[in-house]
Design a protein around this motif. Structure first.
Motif, PDB file in Angstrom:
ATOM      1  N   HIS A   1     -12.350  -2.735  22.464  1.00 32.95           N
ATOM      2  CA  HIS A   1     -12.447  -1.994  21.213  1.00 32.95           C
ATOM      3  C   HIS A   1     -13.139  -0.668  21.465  1.00 32.95           C
ATOM      4  O   HIS A   1     -13.734  -0.454  22.519  1.00 32.95           O
ATOM      5  N   GLN A   2     -13.092   0.225  20.503  1.00 34.90           N
ATOM      6  CA  GLN A   2     -13.733   1.534  20.610  1.00 34.90           C
ATOM      7  C   GLN A   2     -15.251   1.475  20.511  1.00 34.90           C
ATOM      8  O   GLN A   2     -15.819   0.547  19.953  1.00 34.90           O
ATOM      9  N   ILE A   3     -15.877   2.515  21.037  1.00 30.33           N
ATOM     10  CA  ILE A   3     -17.291   2.764  20.744  1.00 30.33           C
ATOM     11  C   ILE A   3     -17.365   3.400  19.358  1.00 30.33           C
ATOM     12  O   ILE A   3     -16.584   4.295  19.048  1.00 30.33           O
ATOM     13  N   TRP A   4     -18.292   2.906  18.546  1.00 28.63           N
ATOM     14  CA  TRP A   4     -18.437   3.451  17.195  1.00 28.63           C
ATOM     15  C   TRP A   4     -19.879   3.300  16.745  1.00 28.63           C
ATOM     16  O   TRP A   4     -20.705   2.728  17.456  1.00 28.63           O
ATOM     17  N   MET A   5     -20.169   3.808  15.562  1.00 27.31           N
ATOM     18  CA  MET A   5     -21.512   3.702  15.001  1.00 27.31           C
ATOM     19  C   MET A   5     -21.623   2.435  14.156  1.00 27.31           C
ATOM     20  O   MET A   5     -20.929   2.291  13.153  1.00 27.31           O
ATOM     21  N   GLY A   6     -22.504   1.531  14.559  1.00 24.76           N
ATOM     22  CA  GLY A   6     -22.592   0.241  13.906  1.00 24.76           C
ATOM     23  C   GLY A   6     -22.993   0.301  12.449  1.00 24.76           C
ATOM     24  O   GLY A   6     -22.532  -0.499  11.637  1.00 24.76           O
ATOM     25  N   ASP A   7     -23.840   1.289  12.094  1.00 22.40           N
ATOM     26  CA  ASP A   7     -24.292   1.354  10.710  1.00 22.40           C
ATOM     27  C   ASP A   7     -23.221   1.909   9.779  1.00 22.40           C
ATOM     28  O   ASP A   7     -23.384   1.922   8.569  1.00 22.40           O
ATOM     29  N   ARG A   8     -22.101   2.371  10.357  1.00 23.24           N
ATOM     30  CA  ARG A   8     -20.995   2.876   9.542  1.00 23.24           C
ATOM     31  C   ARG A   8     -19.678   2.175   9.855  1.00 23.24           C
ATOM     32  O   ARG A   8     -18.598   2.658   9.517  1.00 23.24           O
ATOM     33  N   ALA A   9     -19.775   1.015  10.495  1.00 25.49           N
ATOM     34  CA  ALA A   9     -18.571   0.321  10.931  1.00 25.49           C
ATOM     35  C   ALA A   9     -17.827  -0.353   9.777  1.00 25.49           C
ATOM     36  O   ALA A   9     -16.615  -0.526   9.845  1.00 25.49           O
ATOM     37  N   ASP A  10     -18.544  -0.737   8.730  1.00 21.26           N
ATOM     38  CA  ASP A  10     -17.900  -1.440   7.630  1.00 21.26           C
ATOM     39  C   ASP A  10     -16.893  -0.560   6.896  1.00 21.26           C
ATOM     40  O   ASP A  10     -15.891  -1.038   6.368  1.00 21.26           O
TER      41      ASP A  10
ATOM     42  N   SER B   1     -19.714   9.661   7.107  1.00 19.50           N
ATOM     43  CA  SER B   1     -19.850  11.025   7.619  1.00 19.50           C
ATOM     44  C   SER B   1     -20.557  10.983   8.966  1.00 19.50           C
ATOM     45  O   SER B   1     -21.341  10.082   9.253  1.00 19.50           O
ATOM     46  N   TYR B   2     -20.279  11.997   9.805  1.00 17.97           N
ATOM     47  CA  TYR B   2     -20.801  12.032  11.165  1.00 17.97           C
ATOM     48  C   TYR B   2     -21.290  13.440  11.489  1.00 17.97           C
ATOM     49  O   TYR B   2     -20.662  14.425  11.113  1.00 17.97           O
ATOM     50  N   SER B   3     -22.393  13.516  12.206  1.00 19.97           N
ATOM     51  CA  SER B   3     -22.960  14.801  12.574  1.00 19.97           C
ATOM     52  C   SER B   3     -22.529  15.198  13.985  1.00 19.97           C
ATOM     53  O   SER B   3     -21.990  14.385  14.744  1.00 19.97           O
ATOM     54  N   ALA B   4     -22.810  16.439  14.341  1.00 18.43           N
ATOM     55  CA  ALA B   4     -22.531  16.895  15.699  1.00 18.43           C
ATOM     56  C   ALA B   4     -23.345  16.102  16.710  1.00 18.43           C
ATOM     57  O   ALA B   4     -22.884  15.812  17.814  1.00 18.43           O
ATOM     58  N   GLN B   5     -24.572  15.713  16.330  1.00 20.49           N
ATOM     59  CA  GLN B   5     -25.406  14.892  17.198  1.00 20.49           C
ATOM     60  C   GLN B   5     -24.745  13.543  17.462  1.00 20.49           C
ATOM     61  O   GLN B   5     -24.758  13.036  18.586  1.00 20.49           O
ATOM     62  N   ASP B   6     -24.157  12.965  16.427  1.00 19.77           N
ATOM     63  CA  ASP B   6     -23.464  11.694  16.581  1.00 19.77           C
ATOM     64  C   ASP B   6     -22.336  11.815  17.598  1.00 19.77           C
ATOM     65  O   ASP B   6     -22.180  10.972  18.487  1.00 19.77           O
ATOM     66  N   LEU B   7     -21.536  12.866  17.454  1.00 17.09           N
ATOM     67  CA  LEU B   7     -20.404  13.056  18.351  1.00 17.09           C
ATOM     68  C   LEU B   7     -20.873  13.307  19.777  1.00 17.09           C
ATOM     69  O   LEU B   7     -20.260  12.834  20.739  1.00 17.09           O
TER      70      LEU B   7
ATOM     71  N   ALA C   1     -34.383  13.170  18.817  1.00 15.33           N
ATOM     72  CA  ALA C   1     -34.515  12.296  17.660  1.00 15.33           C
ATOM     73  C   ALA C   1     -33.147  11.860  17.195  1.00 15.33           C
ATOM     74  O   ALA C   1     -32.193  12.635  17.212  1.00 15.33           O
ATOM     75  N   PRO C   2     -32.961  10.587  16.813  1.00 16.83           N
ATOM     76  CA  PRO C   2     -31.680  10.124  16.313  1.00 16.83           C
ATOM     77  C   PRO C   2     -31.333  10.778  14.995  1.00 16.83           C
ATOM     78  O   PRO C   2     -32.226  11.150  14.235  1.00 16.83           O
ATOM     79  N   SER C   3     -30.037  10.886  14.737  1.00 14.07           N
ATOM     80  CA  SER C   3     -29.621  11.437  13.461  1.00 14.07           C
ATOM     81  C   SER C   3     -29.961  10.472  12.348  1.00 14.07           C
ATOM     82  O   SER C   3     -30.189   9.295  12.578  1.00 14.07           O
ATOM     83  N   ALA C   4     -29.982  10.951  11.139  1.00 17.67           N
ATOM     84  CA  ALA C   4     -30.444  10.143  10.014  1.00 17.67           C
ATOM     85  C   ALA C   4     -29.604   8.895   9.846  1.00 17.67           C
ATOM     86  O   ALA C   4     -30.102   7.869   9.423  1.00 17.67           O
ATOM     87  N   GLY C   5     -28.312   8.977  10.212  1.00 13.81           N
ATOM     88  CA  GLY C   5     -27.451   7.816   9.992  1.00 13.81           C
ATOM     89  C   GLY C   5     -27.367   6.895  11.176  1.00 13.81           C
ATOM     90  O   GLY C   5     -26.630   5.934  11.139  1.00 13.81           O
ATOM     91  N   SER C   6     -28.083   7.183  12.268  1.00 10.27           N
ATOM     92  CA  SER C   6     -27.911   6.379  13.470  1.00 10.27           C
ATOM     93  C   SER C   6     -28.774   5.135  13.487  1.00 10.27           C
ATOM     94  O   SER C   6     -28.618   4.305  14.358  1.00 10.27           O
ATOM     95  N   GLN C   7     -29.719   5.005  12.556  1.00 11.84           N
ATOM     96  CA  GLN C   7     -30.524   3.804  12.497  1.00 11.84           C
ATOM     97  C   GLN C   7     -30.032   2.899  11.403  1.00 11.84           C
ATOM     98  O   GLN C   7     -29.546   3.344  10.379  1.00 11.84           O
ATOM     99  N   LYS C   8     -30.172   1.600  11.679  1.00 12.27           N
ATOM    100  CA  LYS C   8     -29.681   0.616  10.723  1.00 12.27           C
ATOM    101  C   LYS C   8     -30.832   0.092   9.899  1.00 12.27           C
ATOM    102  O   LYS C   8     -31.927   0.016  10.355  1.00 12.27           O
TER     103      LYS C   8
END
Length: 300
Positions: free
Chosen positions: A166-175, A181-187, A293-300
């Motif tokens: 499967h792909q790599i993805w952001m777990g807190d936004r997988a649902d 939304s995704y930031s440049a830091q996320d990418l 620092a992690p982006s705001a959406g990267s923590q669960k």
């Protein structure tokens, strides 16, 4: 609880469905009580554990690796291997994935030791004093487990085993990955870790087809199960003979088991509120770069 929080503080995940462990309960139940089956299923919900399965004088024995790869797994393996002569031993995997970077670290350690890899569930066949360990082939190796499988100097996958990617993805936004939304830091983080994974794949002798197949499956689709042709195409399999990785070991043929329906699960926010085993999900985390620092959406 500490472990659950550790898992939740890392936001990048390799996401998949949770169908993996359900079949195993029926398979293991053919060798013991239903309680034994339940115990095996619970192991798959917990962080990876390593156990040495002895079968002397019939064979050398092997390492059973069951569970999710976490940030603690490489250290746990080092503690497990201390005092043991593991060079050239076989690792039998039953895992639904885990941390990207820690799976890479663990895989490189496997290769340095010259370990062999396969997929299966270790069981103890009944037989009184003649009881001996065996391997149930109908097991699962999913997400980052496929790349851990790749670390073996020799690699064998039984016909009844399931290897899924499967792909790599952001777990807190997988649902709801499409709406998130995704930031440049996320990418930046995910592209960096894809690069690390690509280098590891080629270092281990894998083919680019493995990356292509894995990275083409988005989180809103089921994991892609590799068929026999794809296992060879990706170079995940180097031998068709179990004896090349586990000589003199019984392969137990499980009776027909009723399969439970597929479910979708991930590390939810509720995990931090109540102490409970890590859910059996196909997840993998990628550590945020040191000093960033992690982006705001990267923590669960």
């Amino acid at each position: 609880m500490k472990l659950l929080k550790s898992l939740k503080l890392r936001g990048w995940l390799l996401v998949g469905t949770a169908a993996c462990g359900v079949v195993l309960a029926g398979a293991v139940a053919t060798f013991g009580s239903s309680a034994r089956a339940g115990a095996a299923l619970e192991e798959r919900k917990l962080p990876m554990k390593f156990n040495w399965v002895a079968c002397e004088p019939n064979c050398r024995g092997w390492v059973s690796a069951v569970g999710i790869i976490t940030a603690d797994t490489p250290r746990d393996f080092e503690e497990f291997s201390r005092g043991r002569q593991l060079g050239g031993a076989t690792v039998v995997l039953d895992s639904s994935g885990g941390s990207v970077n820690d799976a890479i670290t663990l895989g490189r350690r496997f290769r340095n030791l010259g370990l062999l890899t396969t997929v299966g569930i270790s069981v103890q066949n009944r037989g009184g004093q003649a009881a001996r360990p065996a391997i149930v082939p109908e097991a699962y190796c999913e997400s980052m487990c496929a790349f851990l499988l790749l670390a073996g100097k020799k690699r064998y996958v039984p016909e009844a085993a399931h290897v899924r990617v499967h792909q790599i993805w952001m777990g807190d936004r997988a649902d709801d990955a499409k709406a998130a939304s995704y930031s440049a830091q996320d990418l930046m983080i995910v592209e960096r870790d894809i690069g690390r994974l690509a280098k590891y794949t080629f270092d281990m002798g894998g083919a680019g087809d493995l990356l292509s197949l894995a990275l083409s499956v988005p989180p809103w689709e089921d994991l892609h199960e590799l068929d026999a042709g794809e296992l060879k195409l990706t170079n995940l399999v180097t031998t068709n003979l179990m004896a090349d990785v586990l000589p003199h070991v019984d392969v137990a043929a499980p009776a027909v088991a009723e399969l439970a329906p597929k479910t979708q699960a991930r590390f939810g926010a509720e995990a931090e509120q109540q102490p409970q085993p890590v859910k059996s999900t196909k997840t993998a985390e990628a550590v945020v770069p040191t000093g960033t620092a992690p982006s705001a959406g990267s923590q669960k």
